[in-house]
Design a protein around this motif. Structure first.
Motif, PDB file in Angstrom:
ATOM      1  N   ASN A 136       0.311  -2.756  -8.363  1.00  0.00           N
ATOM      2  CA  ASN A 136       0.148  -1.840  -9.479  1.00  0.00           C
ATOM      3  C   ASN A 136      -0.600  -0.553  -9.131  1.00  0.00           C
ATOM      4  OD1 ASN A 136       1.206  -3.508 -11.874  1.00  0.00           O
ATOM      5  ND2 ASN A 136      -0.255  -4.910 -10.933  1.00  0.00           N
ATOM      6  N   TRP A 137      -1.353  -0.573  -8.025  1.00  0.00           N
ATOM      7  CA  TRP A 137      -2.154   0.584  -7.682  1.00  0.00           C
ATOM      8  C   TRP A 137      -1.797   1.134  -6.305  1.00  0.00           C
ATOM      9  CZ3 TRP A 137      -5.773   2.786 -10.955  1.00  0.00           C
ATOM     10  CH2 TRP A 137      -6.031   2.065 -12.118  1.00  0.00           C
ATOM     11  N   ALA A 138      -0.651   0.764  -5.779  1.00  0.00           N
ATOM     12  CA  ALA A 138      -0.273   1.181  -4.430  1.00  0.00           C
ATOM     13  C   ALA A 138      -0.222   2.689  -4.284  1.00  0.00           C
ATOM     14  CB  ALA A 138       1.068   0.548  -4.050  1.00  0.00           C
ATOM     15  N   GLU A 139       0.424   3.365  -5.243  1.00  0.00           N
ATOM     16  CA  GLU A 139       0.568   4.813  -5.144  1.00  0.00           C
ATOM     17  C   GLU A 139      -0.786   5.507  -5.267  1.00  0.00           C
ATOM     18  OE1 GLU A 139       2.409   8.495  -4.632  1.00  0.00           O
ATOM     19  OE2 GLU A 139       2.994   6.442  -4.171  1.00  0.00           O
ATOM     20  N   ILE A 179      -6.162  -8.739  -4.851  1.00  0.00           N
ATOM     21  CA  ILE A 179      -5.521  -7.945  -3.803  1.00  0.00           C
ATOM     22  C   ILE A 179      -4.048  -7.724  -4.115  1.00  0.00           C
ATOM     23  CG2 ILE A 179      -4.851  -7.946  -1.363  1.00  0.00           C
ATOM     24  CD1 ILE A 179      -7.457  -9.463  -0.778  1.00  0.00           C
ATOM     25  N   ASP A 180      -3.380  -8.760  -4.612  1.00  0.00           N
ATOM     26  CA  ASP A 180      -1.969  -8.641  -4.962  1.00  0.00           C
ATOM     27  C   ASP A 180      -1.776  -7.647  -6.099  1.00  0.00           C
ATOM     28  OD1 ASP A 180       0.831  -9.596  -4.691  1.00  0.00           O
ATOM     29  OD2 ASP A 180       0.476 -10.271  -6.766  1.00  0.00           O
ATOM     30  N   HIS A 181      -2.695  -7.670  -7.063  1.00  0.00           N
ATOM     31  CA  HIS A 181      -2.622  -6.735  -8.192  1.00  0.00           C
ATOM     32  C   HIS A 181      -2.782  -5.296  -7.705  1.00  0.00           C
ATOM     33  CE1 HIS A 181      -3.221  -5.112 -12.222  1.00  0.00           C
ATOM     34  NE2 HIS A 181      -4.316  -4.516 -11.782  1.00  0.00           N
ATOM     35  N   LEU A 182      -3.728  -5.067  -6.801  1.00  0.00           N
ATOM     36  CA  LEU A 182      -3.931  -3.726  -6.279  1.00  0.00           C
ATOM     37  C   LEU A 182      -2.715  -3.233  -5.510  1.00  0.00           C
ATOM     38  CD1 LEU A 182      -7.626  -4.001  -5.001  1.00  0.00           C
ATOM     39  CD2 LEU A 182      -6.810  -2.674  -6.959  1.00  0.00           C
ATOM     40  N   ARG A 183      -2.108  -4.127  -4.741  1.00  0.00           N
ATOM     41  CA  ARG A 183      -0.942  -3.737  -3.939  1.00  0.00           C
ATOM     42  C   ARG A 183       0.263  -3.401  -4.794  1.00  0.00           C
ATOM     43  NH1 ARG A 183      -1.384  -8.429   0.749  1.00  0.00           N
ATOM     44  NH2 ARG A 183      -2.890  -7.329   2.093  1.00  0.00           N
TER      45      ARG A 183
END
Length: 267
Positions: free
Chosen positions: A257-260, A251-255
């Motif tokens: 690195n993939w937030a945009e 979840i932290d990785h998605l927030r």
């Protein structure tokens, strides 16, 4: 066999005005025309034979279809119009079709596919490759097929409207096999993995190449982005279970690195 195919070219390509065919300009296209004939024959045999294994061991061109050939029989005076005779080399093991029947069906289907492809209706990829290979100076073409005095197919056309070959979308696949090759600087970095059915050559980072070298004597499992240019995502020892990543880390990785990307997808 008595099955003939007459091909007529006209246009501004050097030699055509003098009713001659240049080998440098038409050598490769005529080779592709023969390939299209053989592949068409292979497709006819595959559809007719009740054998799910037909053609598997011989690749896309089954041995029986390869025995079909085009021999230059004559060149009409006053035009660039060679006539080929469809002949069979000895050695076929196929009982269902005599080569007389196969030759007629194949040449007729070939001309029909030429007519479909020139109009942009996909019917035969090998025919499309042949048409794309013709030199740009060819303005009109005519193909006439006949057997024993009976016309099987006859088509004439000028401008082509060939369909664009669709680009295959890449897909993520998991493969299991052995490493059979690597490449590194100063060349292109890659890893080649041989599975039970094929060898996959993937672009890879230098770190992935180093990891592959350590695993070269072991069974490996790899994730590959499989498309026109396969690329390696990860590679592991098949005997070692993959590490479990805590859900919080994911979840932290998605927030971070993939937030945009996630924001755009949510719109």
């Amino acid at each position: 066999m008595g099955v003939k195919l007459k091909v007529t070219f006209d246009g501004e390509e050097p030699g055509l005005a003098q009713h001659r065919l240049s080998l440098s300009a038409f050598g490769e296209p005529l080779k592709l025309l023969l390939s299209a004939l053989q592949r068409t024959a292979s497709g006819i045999l595959a559809a007719a034979l009740d054998d799910t294994e037909y053609g598997n061991k011989g690749g896309r061109l089954a041995a029986e279809a390869k025995l079909l050939d085009l021999e230059l029989a004559s060149i009409e005076q006053g035009s660039a119009a060679p006539t080929f005779e469809c002949v069979a080399r000895p050695g076929s093991q196929v009982d269902l079709h005599s080569f007389d029947t196969l030759g007629e069906q194949t040449v007729q289907r070939l001309v029909q596919d030429l007519d479909a492809e020139r109009q942009g209706r996909p019917a035969n990829a090998s025919v499309r490759r042949y048409l794309r290979s013709l030199p740009p100076g060819v303005r009109t073409q005519r193909y006439t097929a006949w057997a024993n005095g009976k016309v099987l197919a006859d088509v004439q056309f000028g401008e082509l409207s060939l369909s664009e070959t669709p680009v295959q979308a890449a897909r993520l696949v998991k493969i299991v096999g052995r490493i059979v090759g690597v490449g590194f600087d100063p060349g292109a970095s890659h890893v080649a993995v041989r599975t039970s059915s094929r060898t996959v050559r993937c672009s890879a980072s230098s770190e992935q190449v180093e990891r592959a070298l350590l695993l070269r004597h072991k069974d490996v499992v790899a994730a590959v982005l499989d498309g026109q240019k396969p690329s390696l995502v990860w590679i592991l020892d098949a005997a070692t279970p993959p590490p479990r990543v805590p859900i919080e880390s994911t979840i932290d990785h998605l927030r971070t690195n993939w937030a945009e990307t996630m924001r755009i997808l949510a719109q």
